[in-house]
Design a protein around this motif. Structure first.
Motif, PDB file in Angstrom:
ATOM      1  N   ARG A 109       2.223  -1.275  13.038  1.00  0.00           N
ATOM      2  CA  ARG A 109       1.956  -2.327  14.029  1.00  0.00           C
ATOM      3  C   ARG A 109       0.437  -2.522  14.169  1.00  0.00           C
ATOM      4  O   ARG A 109      -0.076  -3.645  14.105  1.00  0.00           O
ATOM      5  CB  ARG A 109       2.585  -1.954  15.372  1.00  0.00           C
ATOM      6  N   GLU A 125       0.560  -9.297   6.191  1.00  0.00           N
ATOM      7  CA  GLU A 125       1.892  -8.742   5.928  1.00  0.00           C
ATOM      8  C   GLU A 125       2.104  -8.516   4.424  1.00  0.00           C
ATOM      9  O   GLU A 125       2.571  -7.457   3.999  1.00  0.00           O
ATOM     10  CB  GLU A 125       2.983  -9.688   6.445  1.00  0.00           C
ATOM     11  N   CYS A 185       2.528  -4.870   2.697  1.00  0.00           N
ATOM     12  CA  CYS A 185       3.736  -4.556   1.895  1.00  0.00           C
ATOM     13  C   CYS A 185       3.340  -4.088   0.507  1.00  0.00           C
ATOM     14  O   CYS A 185       3.931  -3.155  -0.045  1.00  0.00           O
ATOM     15  CB  CYS A 185       4.616  -5.793   1.737  1.00  0.00           C
ATOM     16  N   ARG A 238       6.670  -1.782  -0.360  1.00  0.00           N
ATOM     17  CA  ARG A 238       7.903  -1.995   0.422  1.00  0.00           C
ATOM     18  C   ARG A 238       8.133  -3.480   0.643  1.00  0.00           C
ATOM     19  O   ARG A 238       7.206  -4.274   0.561  1.00  0.00           O
ATOM     20  CB  ARG A 238       7.764  -1.372   1.818  1.00  0.00           C
ATOM     21  N   ARG A 297       9.127  -6.787   3.101  1.00  0.00           N
ATOM     22  CA  ARG A 297       8.576  -7.181   4.399  1.00  0.00           C
ATOM     23  C   ARG A 297       9.410  -6.672   5.580  1.00  0.00           C
ATOM     24  O   ARG A 297       8.870  -6.358   6.643  1.00  0.00           O
ATOM     25  CB  ARG A 297       8.497  -8.706   4.454  1.00  0.00           C
ATOM     26  N   VAL A 298      10.720  -6.585   5.381  1.00  0.00           N
ATOM     27  CA  VAL A 298      11.594  -6.160   6.473  1.00  0.00           C
ATOM     28  C   VAL A 298      11.194  -4.758   6.982  1.00  0.00           C
ATOM     29  O   VAL A 298      11.355  -4.438   8.162  1.00  0.00           O
ATOM     30  CB  VAL A 298      13.078  -6.219   6.026  1.00  0.00           C
ATOM     31  N   PHE A 299      10.623  -3.937   6.099  1.00  0.00           N
ATOM     32  CA  PHE A 299      10.226  -2.574   6.479  1.00  0.00           C
ATOM     33  C   PHE A 299       9.167  -2.597   7.589  1.00  0.00           C
ATOM     34  O   PHE A 299       9.164  -1.733   8.481  1.00  0.00           O
ATOM     35  CB  PHE A 299       9.691  -1.833   5.246  1.00  0.00           C
ATOM     36  N   TYR A 333       8.921  -4.518  10.037  1.00  0.00           N
ATOM     37  CA  TYR A 333       9.507  -4.771  11.364  1.00  0.00           C
ATOM     38  C   TYR A 333      10.588  -3.758  11.738  1.00  0.00           C
ATOM     39  O   TYR A 333      10.847  -3.542  12.910  1.00  0.00           O
ATOM     40  CB  TYR A 333      10.035  -6.211  11.409  1.00  0.00           C
ATOM     41  N   SER A 334      11.167  -3.125  10.728  1.00  0.00           N
ATOM     42  CA  SER A 334      12.178  -2.115  11.063  1.00  0.00           C
ATOM     43  C   SER A 334      11.530  -0.753  11.334  1.00  0.00           C
ATOM     44  O   SER A 334      12.133   0.110  11.957  1.00  0.00           O
ATOM     45  CB  SER A 334      13.217  -2.000   9.942  1.00  0.00           C
ATOM     46  N   HIS A 335      10.277  -0.548  10.856  1.00  0.00           N
ATOM     47  CA  HIS A 335       9.598   0.748  11.056  1.00  0.00           C
ATOM     48  C   HIS A 335       8.167   0.553  11.555  1.00  0.00           C
ATOM     49  O   HIS A 335       7.210   1.040  10.927  1.00  0.00           O
ATOM     50  CB  HIS A 335       9.565   1.554   9.754  1.00  0.00           C
ATOM     51  N   PRO A 336       7.984  -0.151  12.676  1.00  0.00           N
ATOM     52  CA  PRO A 336       6.608  -0.418  13.136  1.00  0.00           C
ATOM     53  C   PRO A 336       5.837   0.863  13.455  1.00  0.00           C
ATOM     54  O   PRO A 336       4.614   0.874  13.473  1.00  0.00           O
ATOM     55  CB  PRO A 336       6.812  -1.266  14.398  1.00  0.00           C
ATOM     56  N   HIS A 351       5.865   3.567  11.608  1.00  0.00           N
ATOM     57  CA  HIS A 351       5.539   4.312  10.376  1.00  0.00           C
ATOM     58  C   HIS A 351       4.020   4.521  10.296  1.00  0.00           C
ATOM     59  O   HIS A 351       3.239   3.579  10.413  1.00  0.00           O
ATOM     60  CB  HIS A 351       6.026   3.516   9.153  1.00  0.00           C
TER      61      HIS A 351
END
Ligand SMILES: C[S@@+](CC[C@H](N)C(=O)[O-])C[C@H]1O[C@@H](n2cnc3c(N)ncnc32)[C@H](O)[C@@H]1O
Length: 276
Positions: free
Chosen positions: A4, A27, A31, A36, A38-40, A42-45, A47
């Motif tokens: 984030r 973004e 990535c 990875r 792009r969905v990663f 937002y699913s793992h902010p 990380h």
């Protein structure tokens, strides 16, 4: 630093250097650093970036702020639904050039043999070979460009043979379809181009002599020895090139000379049927 925060910081840096679409660019670069999708993001902010990821991300942001196109950093451009490898040796294939494929599929759907003159990344040759199920030959004066095009043909499939030569001077045989998106920017306009284009894309792929239309005349005359009767010649043209290229086709054995327009309403594709 977590994703984030990394995204936030990258977006601010790019916006500060007036890079277009800073959030989207951050973004894409993040990535690429993470390897990875792009969905990663937002699913793992939460990380946490590893040191290596952070170093890569920082370098990519720096390069982009210096004007290097994102596609040369990520080494890929999606074009006509496929991912093409691009390096600074080749022009980044443009969405406008997809109109050449559309027109080819409209007028020459039955073409079995295709010649692409000035292939760059191989976008037109590989796409037409795959879409038409045709056998293609593709030329370029740049050996480095041909290496990239060969890489794309190997990765995406499609039967394409490559020839390093001036326009079609090293090609023999007969073709149902010839396409070309030759360099067409007049030399005097180089200074007016966007920094990303002027300073990073190969000038041999951009500049088409004093008027920008010098290469078309030579291609038109070579095409007459390489097209089967009834075959099609399809060009991408610059917004100022239509009259000169039409003039070049007006004296010869050409029929059904027609202009296609891009989404901005500019003349973009010129086609002609070989009618000896
Ligand atoms: C505008 S780029 C088009 C690349 C690709 N066909 C595309 O549409 O993305 C023009 C290409 O023509 C090549 N080229 C320039 N002069 C040439 C020549 N005299 N003979 C063969 N290829 C040439 C450049 O190296 C470059 O790859």
């Amino acid at each position: 630093m977590d994703l984030r925060a990394a995204l936030h910081q990258g977006t601010d840096l790019l916006a500060g250097s007036t890079t277009p679409e800073p959030r989207l660019t951050a973004e894409v670069l993040l990535c690429h650093a993470l390897k990875r999708e792009r969905v990663f993001l937002y699913s793992h902010p939460e990380h946490e970036l590893s040191t290596v990821e952070w170093i890569h991300y920082g370098r990519y942001l720096y390069e982009r702020m210096q004007g290097k196109p994102t596609q040369y950093i990520t080494r890929t451009q999606e074009w006509y639904g496929r991912n093409f490898r691009v390096t600074p040796a080749v022009l980044i294939p443009r969405p406008e050039t997809e109109h050449v494929v559309e027109i080819a599929l409209e007028v020459a759907r039955g073409a079995r043999t295709v010649l692409d003159i000035g292939t760059g990344s191989g976008a037109l040759a590989v796409t037409l070979a795959l879409e038409l199920g045709a056998r293609a030959v593709a030329t370029d004066v740049s050996l480095e460009a041909l290496r990239v095009a060969q890489w794309n043909a190997d990765a995406l499939g499609g039967r394409v043979d490559f020839v390093c030569c001036d326009l079609a001077s090293g090609v023999s045989g007969f073709f149902d379809l010839i396409v070309s998106n030759p360099p067409y920017i007049p030399e005097r306009e180089i200074a007016t181009l966007q920094r990303e284009v002027r300073d990073f894309e190969p000038h041999v792929a951009l500049l088409g002599g004093e008027t920008g239309t010098e290469l078309y005349g030579r291609i038109i005359s070579q095409a007459q020895g390489l097209l089967r009767p009834g075959g099609w010649l399809i060009f991408e043209i610059g917004y100022q090139g239509e009259a000169a290229v039409r003039q070049g086709l007006s004296d010869g054995p050409w029929s059904r000379v027609e202009t296609g327009y891009d989404l901005a309403g500019l003349p973009r594709v010129l086609r002609a049927r070989y009618a000896p």
